[in-house]
Design a protein around this motif. Structure first.
Motif, short mmCIF file in Angstrom:
data_model
loop_
_atom_site.label_atom_id
_atom_site.label_comp_id
_atom_site.label_asym_id
_atom_site.label_seq_id
_atom_site.Cartn_x
_atom_site.Cartn_y
_atom_site.Cartn_z
N ILE A 1 -36.79 56.26 12.75
CA ILE A 1 -35.74 56.81 13.62
C ILE A 1 -34.42 56.08 13.41
N MET A 2 -34.48 54.74 13.35
CA MET A 2 -33.26 53.98 13.21
C MET A 2 -32.64 54.12 11.83
N LEU A 3 -33.45 54.33 10.81
CA LEU A 3 -32.90 54.62 9.48
C LEU A 3 -32.03 55.87 9.53
N ALA A 4 -32.58 56.92 10.15
CA ALA A 4 -31.85 58.18 10.25
C ALA A 4 -30.61 58.05 11.13
N VAL A 5 -30.76 57.38 12.27
CA VAL A 5 -29.64 57.24 13.21
C VAL A 5 -28.53 56.38 12.61
N MET B 1 -20.91 59.54 9.89
CA MET B 1 -19.97 60.11 10.86
C MET B 1 -18.69 59.29 10.94
N LEU B 2 -18.81 57.98 10.73
CA LEU B 2 -17.65 57.10 10.78
C LEU B 2 -16.89 57.09 9.46
N CYS C 1 -30.64 50.45 6.16
CA CYS C 1 -31.82 49.67 5.77
C CYS C 1 -31.74 48.24 6.34
N GLY C 2 -30.56 47.64 6.27
CA GLY C 2 -30.40 46.29 6.80
C GLY C 2 -30.63 46.23 8.30
N ASN C 3 -30.10 47.20 9.01
CA ASN C 3 -30.24 47.22 10.47
C ASN C 3 -31.67 47.56 10.90
N SER C 4 -32.30 48.48 10.20
CA SER C 4 -33.59 49.00 10.64
C SER C 4 -34.78 48.17 10.19
N ILE C 5 -34.63 47.42 9.09
CA ILE C 5 -35.80 46.74 8.52
C ILE C 5 -35.68 45.22 8.61
N LEU D 1 -27.00 48.33 15.78
CA LEU D 1 -27.81 47.28 16.40
C LEU D 1 -28.00 47.54 17.89
N LEU D 2 -26.96 47.98 18.58
CA LEU D 2 -27.08 48.28 20.00
C LEU D 2 -28.05 49.43 20.26
N LEU D 3 -28.00 50.44 19.41
CA LEU D 3 -28.94 51.56 19.54
C LEU D 3 -30.37 51.11 19.28
N LEU D 4 -30.55 50.24 18.28
CA LEU D 4 -31.88 49.69 18.01
C LEU D 4 -32.38 48.89 19.21
N LEU D 5 -31.52 48.10 19.81
CA LEU D 5 -31.89 47.31 20.98
C LEU D 5 -32.27 48.22 22.14
N GLY D 6 -31.49 49.27 22.37
CA GLY D 6 -31.80 50.20 23.45
C GLY D 6 -33.11 50.92 23.24
N LEU D 7 -33.36 51.39 22.01
CA LEU D 7 -34.62 52.06 21.69
C LEU D 7 -35.80 51.13 21.86
N SER D 8 -35.63 49.87 21.43
CA SER D 8 -36.72 48.90 21.52
C SER D 8 -37.03 48.52 22.96
N ILE D 9 -36.00 48.40 23.79
CA ILE D 9 -36.22 48.09 25.21
C ILE D 9 -37.00 49.21 25.87
#
Length: 254
Positions: free
Chosen positions: A17-21, A28-29, A41-45, A239-247
């Motif tokens: 999910i985080m790879l895609a997001v 988008m940016l 890849c760096g953020n998700s893995i 990273l913030l989205l990963l943190l939110g998903l993980s919480i």
């Protein structure tokens, strides 16, 4: 195996999910495709390790690598320092915090640094989750290798050349993953005697300190002034989205 298939599946789903997001957010940016892949890849893995493994596969240039790596060390340190504050704030159990640290912190030594103060259970669970997350790098690198090879072959066909795209098996899976799997298999089949565990554990502790020192030497806050705002936004928001998903996920593992 004792941790259950649900946890292993949750780790894999979170990474996908985080790879895609992260990739979608980066695009988008307005970031380039290769840079977006490196950030995802760096953020998700696993931060720098994932970027270093993926970069040669997708033929990323030096600027893209530097831009994607620049934040991982700094944000990794911030996560190590700030994540324990969530234990009382969210009333996390030792298992929940271990899962949270394993899912969000970039490097394995950083996971150890973030979980050791919380106790042995958090450390063991955090390390397990992190290493499963790192193992996801294998299939990701293989998939990207095959995709790049297919595009090369299609490009050669359009140009009317017969040059075939070759894939080196030594580039498909990072060596540290192979080493981890081999040692885990040896220990699981009890081919490593119990008498060897104590000195190996002591050596591992020393090497962990060396690893943390190396990560510290890689932190240079001056890079923040040389990286564009879009890269900064992509990495930080991912990273913030990963943190939110993980919480949200850890509440299923009470």
């Amino acid at each position: 195996m004792a941790s259950g298939g649900l946890l292993i599946g949750a780790i894999a789903v979170t990474v996908v999910i985080m790879l895609a997001v992260s990739y979608g957010l980066s695009r988008m940016l307005g970031l380039k495709t290769k840079l977006a892949i490196l950030i995802a890849c760096g953020n998700s893995i696993c931060g720098n390790s994932a970027i270093a493994a993926v970069a040669p596969v997708i033929e990323a240039d030096g600027d893209d690598i530097a831009s994607s790596i620049s934040f991982t060390a700094i944000l990794g340190v911030l996560m190590v320092l700030g994540l324990p504050l969530l234990i009382p704030l969210l009333k996390l159990t030792a298992t929940q915090y271990g899962i949270l640290a394993g899912l969000t912190v970039y490097a394995v030594p950083q996971v150890l640094a973030a979980t050791v103060p919380a106790g042995i259970v958090s450390t063991q669970i955090g390390t397990l989750v992190k290493l499963v997350r790192v193992l996801m790098l294998g299939p990701i690198v293989i998939g990207l290798s095959l995709l790049v090879a297919r595009r090369r072959k299609a490009g050669a066909a359009r140009e009317g050349t017969s040059k075939a795209a070759s894939i080196s098996p030594f580039k498909l899976v990072p060596w540290f993953i192979i080493g981890f799997l081999v040692l885990a298999a040896l220990r699981s089949f009890q081919l490593v005697p119990d008498i060897a565990i104590a000195p190996v554990t002591k050596t591992a502790a020393i090497l962990t300190v060396v690893s943390m020192a190396a990560l510290g030497l890689g932190v240079d806050v001056r890079v923040l002034s040389t990286v564009g705002g879009r890269v900064t936004a992509a990495v930080t928001l991912s990273l913030l989205l990963l943190l939110g998903l993980s919480i949200g996920l850890v509440h299923f593992f009470k």
